[in-house]
Design an enzyme around this catalytic site. Structure first.
Site, PDB file in Angstrom:
ATOM      1  N   SER A   1       0.972  -1.089  -0.097  1.00  0.00           N
ATOM      2  CA  SER A   1      -0.141   0.033   0.167  1.00  0.00           C
ATOM      3  C   SER A   1       0.938   1.279  -0.032  1.00  0.00           C
ATOM      4  O   SER A   1       2.084   1.211   0.482  1.00  0.00           O
ATOM      5  CB  SER A   1      -0.849  -0.059   1.118  1.00  0.00           C
ATOM      6  OG  SER A   1      -1.486   1.349   1.515  1.00  0.00           O
TER       7      SER A   1
ATOM      8  N   TYR B   1      -2.990  -1.274  10.619  1.00  0.00           N
ATOM      9  CA  TYR B   1      -2.895  -1.483   9.138  1.00  0.00           C
ATOM     10  C   TYR B   1      -1.550  -0.610   8.564  1.00  0.00           C
ATOM     11  O   TYR B   1      -0.844  -1.720   7.762  1.00  0.00           O
ATOM     12  CB  TYR B   1      -4.095  -0.799   8.637  1.00  0.00           C
ATOM     13  CG  TYR B   1      -4.080  -0.971   6.873  1.00  0.00           C
ATOM     14  CD1 TYR B   1      -4.838  -1.994   6.200  1.00  0.00           C
ATOM     15  CD2 TYR B   1      -3.557   0.096   6.092  1.00  0.00           C
ATOM     16  CE1 TYR B   1      -4.899  -2.047   4.946  1.00  0.00           C
ATOM     17  CE2 TYR B   1      -3.652  -0.093   4.635  1.00  0.00           C
ATOM     18  CZ  TYR B   1      -4.230  -1.352   4.173  1.00  0.00           C
ATOM     19  OH  TYR B   1      -4.098  -1.267   2.573  1.00  0.00           O
TER      20      TYR B   1
END
Ligand code: BGC
Length: 273
Positions: A158, A171
């Site tokens: 990401s 996350y």
């Protein structure tokens, strides 16, 4: 609507791929694109078996080959059983996309240990388990003539392996950790011609971030973080994965490819600083 680039044609003919978390979102896009490029595909899922089966049916109807296999990637026994089943059905694997990922968002002071552990379990431990089984299979089977590489491992990381993210520390931690996991095993496995790389998507329209683009107001706010002015779609990411998995990318080892419309270019500095 801007013109879309054509699909990646037949770059992966004869290769077998496994994509985790392939029943929706970016994983679904990757599974469909790898199949369009000629690969046989394992569509892994943990929930929504019907969605996984529909994707397989679409691929099989179009003349490809796809099977759905259920496994929770945070569970060692289930990951090993999935690889055994994939090898039983396809003979071996050439491309493994460790894509499954979840968010359990909360401010630090409100985050439960369960929210922390779930995200670490799927995103990071899952990545380790899937990459380990992939490397074991590539090394067991040895070179075959469908690719210059012994095998390819592609992580879905990401932009948050780089960009800190308040309210999402679990996350962001998994994606930062994934970068070191990817680079460390890329270094370790490169002499065996196993190519390990990551793709790092920005804001892509999928169920994981639905709230961030569900209304025109939310989408407009999100676009302010994206210099190219458009929220991405799974195909934007999947096309790059098909290329990265192919021998066109044969000299790529340990790379993080940001596919983010410029999100990592610090757009706030376009007019300030
Ligand atoms: C997250 C999305 C988010 C995007 C950009 C992704 O990794 O899963 O929820 O929209 O990063 O911030």
């Amino acid at each position: 609507m801007n013109a879309q680039p054509p699909p990646t044609h037949r770059l992966l003919t004869g290769q077998n791929a496994l994509v985790t978390g392939a029943n929706s979102g970016i994983g679904e896009g990757i599974a469909r694109e790898l199949a369009a490029a000629g690969a046989n595909v394992v569509v892994n899922y943990v929930v929504q078996p019907d969605a996984a089966q529909t994707i397989c049916d679409d691929i099989n109807k179009a003349g490809g080959k796809a099977i759905a296999i259920r496994a929770d990637v945070s569970r060692e026994d289930q990951v090993q059983a999935m690889f055994a089943e994939a090898v039983r059905q396809f003979g071996t694997l050439d491309i493994v996309c460790s894509n499954a990922g979840i968010q359990r968002d909360a401010k630090l002071v409100d985050m439960t240990l369960d929210q922390w552990n779930q995200v670490i379990g799927v995103n990071l431990t899952g990545g380790f388990l899937v990459a380990r089984e992939a490397a074991r299979e590539f090394l067991r089977r040895g070179m075959r003539d469908v690719s210059c590489a012994l095998g390819k491992i592609i992580f879905t990381s990401s932009v948050h392996q780089e960009i800190p993210w308040a309210g999402h520390c679990n996350y962001a931690t998994t994606k930062g950790g994934m970068m070191q996991l990817m680079e460390s095993i890329a270094q370790e496995l490169a002499p065996q011609k196993i190519r390990v790389n990551s793709i790092c998507p920005g804001a892509i329209k999928t169920p994981i971030n639905h709230k961030a683009w569900a209304t025109p107001e939310a989408e407009a706010a999100l676009e302010k973080l994206i210099p190219c002015g458009r929220v991405g779609v799974p195909a934007d990411v999947a096309r790059v994965v098909a290329w990265l998995a192919s021998d066109q990318a044969d000299y790529l080892y340990g790379a993080s490819i940001y596919i983010d419309g410029g999100m990592t270019l610090y757009p706030g500095f376009a007019t300030g600083g």
